[in-house]
Design a protein around this motif. Sequence first.
Motif, PDB file in Angstrom:
ATOM      1  N   PHE A 187       0.844  -1.202   0.000  1.00  0.00           N
ATOM      2  CA  PHE A 187       0.000   0.000   0.000  1.00  0.00           C
ATOM      3  C   PHE A 187       0.878   1.251   0.000  1.00  0.00           C
ATOM      4  CE2 PHE A 187      -2.620   3.384   1.475  1.00  0.00           C
ATOM      5  CZ  PHE A 187      -3.926   3.083   1.108  1.00  0.00           C
ATOM      6  N   PRO A 192       2.120   7.166  -2.240  1.00  0.00           N
ATOM      7  CA  PRO A 192       3.094   7.945  -1.457  1.00  0.00           C
ATOM      8  C   PRO A 192       2.431   8.805  -0.385  1.00  0.00           C
ATOM      9  CG  PRO A 192       3.002   8.699  -3.757  1.00  0.00           C
ATOM     10  CD  PRO A 192       2.164   7.480  -3.674  1.00  0.00           C
ATOM     11  N   SER A 193       2.589   8.412   0.854  1.00  0.00           N
ATOM     12  CA  SER A 193       1.912   9.098   1.956  1.00  0.00           C
ATOM     13  C   SER A 193       2.860   9.496   3.078  1.00  0.00           C
ATOM     14  CB  SER A 193       0.834   8.178   2.538  1.00  0.00           C
ATOM     15  OG  SER A 193       0.092   7.571   1.505  1.00  0.00           O
ATOM     16  N   SER A 351       5.966  10.255  10.124  1.00  0.00           N
ATOM     17  CA  SER A 351       4.839  10.870   9.417  1.00  0.00           C
ATOM     18  C   SER A 351       4.154  11.918  10.294  1.00  0.00           C
ATOM     19  CB  SER A 351       3.803   9.817   9.029  1.00  0.00           C
ATOM     20  OG  SER A 351       4.355   8.922   8.105  1.00  0.00           O
TER      21      SER A 351
ATOM     22  N   LYS B  26      -0.426  17.002   1.292  1.00  0.00           N
ATOM     23  CA  LYS B  26       0.047  15.624   1.393  1.00  0.00           C
ATOM     24  C   LYS B  26      -1.024  14.791   2.089  1.00  0.00           C
ATOM     25  CE  LYS B  26       4.459  14.804   2.161  1.00  0.00           C
ATOM     26  NZ  LYS B  26       5.150  14.633   0.872  1.00  0.00           N
ATOM     27  N   ALA B  27      -0.908  13.476   1.972  1.00  0.00           N
ATOM     28  CA  ALA B  27      -1.888  12.602   2.620  1.00  0.00           C
ATOM     29  C   ALA B  27      -1.999  12.921   4.115  1.00  0.00           C
ATOM     30  CB  ALA B  27      -1.518  11.138   2.409  1.00  0.00           C
ATOM     31  N   LYS B  28      -0.844  13.196   4.716  1.00  0.00           N
ATOM     32  CA  LYS B  28      -0.842  13.460   6.166  1.00  0.00           C
ATOM     33  C   LYS B  28      -1.539  14.795   6.470  1.00  0.00           C
ATOM     34  CE  LYS B  28       0.329  11.843  10.134  1.00  0.00           C
ATOM     35  NZ  LYS B  28      -0.024  10.461  10.552  1.00  0.00           N
ATOM     36  N   LYS B  47      -7.486   6.918   5.182  1.00  0.00           N
ATOM     37  CA  LYS B  47      -6.563   6.309   4.219  1.00  0.00           C
ATOM     38  C   LYS B  47      -7.350   5.727   3.035  1.00  0.00           C
ATOM     39  CE  LYS B  47      -3.109   2.594   4.584  1.00  0.00           C
ATOM     40  NZ  LYS B  47      -2.280   1.800   5.511  1.00  0.00           N
ATOM     41  N   PHE B  68       2.047  14.794  -3.492  1.00  0.00           N
ATOM     42  CA  PHE B  68       0.850  15.505  -3.063  1.00  0.00           C
ATOM     43  C   PHE B  68      -0.391  14.850  -3.651  1.00  0.00           C
ATOM     44  CE2 PHE B  68       4.382  18.537  -3.421  1.00  0.00           C
ATOM     45  CZ  PHE B  68       4.469  18.974  -2.105  1.00  0.00           C
TER      46      PHE B  68
END
Lengths: 418, 80, 359
Positions: A187, A192-193, A351, B26-28, B47, B68
Amino acid sequence: MHKTPLLDQLESGPWPSFVTDLKRVAARKPQTADLLGVLERSYKDKITHWKHGGIVGVLGYGSGIIGRYTDLPDEFPGVEHFHTIRVNHPSGWVYSTKALRELMDIWDEHGSSVLNMHGSTGDIIFLGTRTEELEPCFAKLTSKGWDLGGSGSAFRSPSCCIGPARCEWAMYDTMEACYELTQEFQFDLHRPSYPYKYKLKLSGCPNDCVAAVARADCSVIGVWKDDIRIDQSAVQAYAGGELKPRGGATKWDKLDIQKDVVELCPTQCMSWDGKTLKINNRECNHCMHCINLMPQALRPGTERGAAFLLGSHAPILEGAQMSWVIVPFMEMEKPFDNLKELMSNIAEWWSEHGKNRERVGELILRLGMRSLLEAIGVEPAPQQVRIPRANPFFFWHQSDFDAEAKGRRYDTRQGFIR
Amino acid sequence: MALPKEELVEYIYKMVEAAQGKKQLKAKDIEKAVLKEHPDQNKNDIKFAIKELIDGGRCVYTYFGGSFIEIPRVEGAAKH
Amino acid sequence: MTEPERKTDIGPPHYGQFLHPVMKANYGKWKYHEILEPGVLMHVSETGDKLYSVRVGSGRLVSTDFVREACDLADKYSDGYFRFTSRHNMEFFLTDLSKLPALKADLAAKGWPIGGTGHSVTSIVHTQGWVHCHTPAIDASGIVKAVMDDLFEYFGKHDLPAQVRIALACCLNMCGAVHCSDIAICGVHRTPPKVMHDKLRHLCEIPTTIASCPTGAIRPHPDKSLKSVIVNEERCMYCGNCYTMCPAMPCFDAEKGGVAILVGGKVSNSKTPPAFSRLAIPWIPNNPPRWPEVVAAIRKILTKYAEGANKWERVGEWIERIGWERFFEVCDIPFTFQHIDDYKFQAYDTYRTSMHFKF
């Protein structure tokens, strides 16, 4: 075909010429002919003619495709789009010719027929194709059992040494660990996280053939804890010249056990009386020098595992770093749950606190090693440092006082604040 | 209050849409923004809500010195 | 026709299906190895099985034709299996050493060199350069070809005091992570970008241009009507990312860009710990197609090392023993301001605090 007088000068000389190789393809493929045309232009201008793209990809993934466009599309229309596809390589870069031919068929059909075996992270790099070829190429790859590798702020394709498949010094199963961890993080490999890239390399012993300590955030390096196994008769054979130094890797015929082995041991934990080689194994620091020199006489011990080191990256931004020892010894048994958990915990801490483009090693510099160790529940150990600090700026947390009040050492779990 | 799955997806889509051309998320960043408004939202739901937007092609991952999540667009480098 | 279900997240194939049968049968049972001659390894198993690996130099940048040719050889000699190494070499596997002369003849006919084992100069790990990269100061494959042509004699022999690992990165982003190599070749830009305000507003996306800078040196222009950016030149590291996002910020300079050489790094733990490569030559002109100045500089360092090093000493261990002042002297390299580190906190660790120096 474009005229390439400068590149042509790279066709002479004894080392295999990429120009000669690529010209064969250029003769049948206009886009590859244009690739050589652009390259020739760069040789003339001494400047690159590629632009970076940041959007193209395959549906669902944010990894594996790097957008690339030439800044001379009118002159070289064949490379107007020239995107990279990263194909995740198998552990240890082993192949059957059947599988490789299938890959080559796909790349002949959908791209430039030019590739890297392999890229710096380890992937097979398909160099150059058009946007509309990406999805069909991806579909063909997956139908033959291949998937894309990592790119961007993602978990990157892990790589490993050949390990137990063909090396006597593999202290754990690098090949299987590499496969298992790649599967575990699919995953995060394709979506890309993270704050930035997150790399993993696995070496079977401290010789570190995949340069894990320098080239991966997470560096797993095999090590043993018990005694080096000695075959004294083989030591004699090295001393007498019947066996060649370093298995024949050198220009020398014969080892001088005292000078070449004992006196160069960094911990001075060996002795040789002309008949028997003795090792004070408790003082051995596992550098591998003696084992490298006498592979038939000395073998690593049998209590095996790996050290986990963290933080290495190339110079951008804070200057290059090498990985630091975090866990001096871990068992490394399939399915490697301890490694998976450790890497997940580190990624979570990073993160949460990391800025865009901040590698995990840089975050440790910014927040302090204690912050990381507390977050992942790893106790301080002298193996983690080369030397202790020289300055008096060490500070105390309430947890330290609490531990003290309970009569505990500061380094127990009890003292940690989550 | 945690958002039900479908509402969460739309909530995130609107956030990405609103940021377009202003800030690259960004995902975060998205996760933190959701949790600020809905502290009890399950992180895994976030998620997979992002995954749904990406899998459906409504959002894409981009890379400009960091990855991004954005609304699809034609990139500058592709233009002559 | 219905489309087949889309497959994702399957990962790479399991390596088990790609292992040579002798590797599979002796997995985890290997006992020792010997190098019978440069490029030919013999691994011996506890079961008594032997596997001969023949290491062959490859260019890393290859065509599908090249890979097919390698497959043909693997089918003929190697039971349909072969591998690549972490340094871009290929390895063919023999179970019967009597096949070696025929394999050697086939390799010679193709001009594919055997070697890269033991105390040799093995293949150069490198990046993309002008063939694909958007930020290079120099080409990669071309310099590698020119350097390997010159050092060819060292690839197929075990003549050096220890192994020598050379790596090339085409700019200071160092995708090749060359920073722990015996000899590192690194492309360098030497000028910050010049912003062309009138062009920028038409050509560039301002948020992506700002985001592209790793040091945060790019900011929106205070005069909003310009719709442009400004660069804090003191923070610029010449990485080139902004230029590739925004062609109105040229920083690549055909004449100022060039090659730096760093030396003395290693990753192995043998005797001494892993070490960074250190700056030897800050700039050499970028001179395609064969970079004679770079080739000569590397040959000089390599030959001085070969003459001066003790048995088993890596380049960095040799320099550490003789001292850097002596290294610069024997290699005829002028010492400059650029050699003295002044980048952030890592710098102070490199200044000398002892009287242990030579004249």
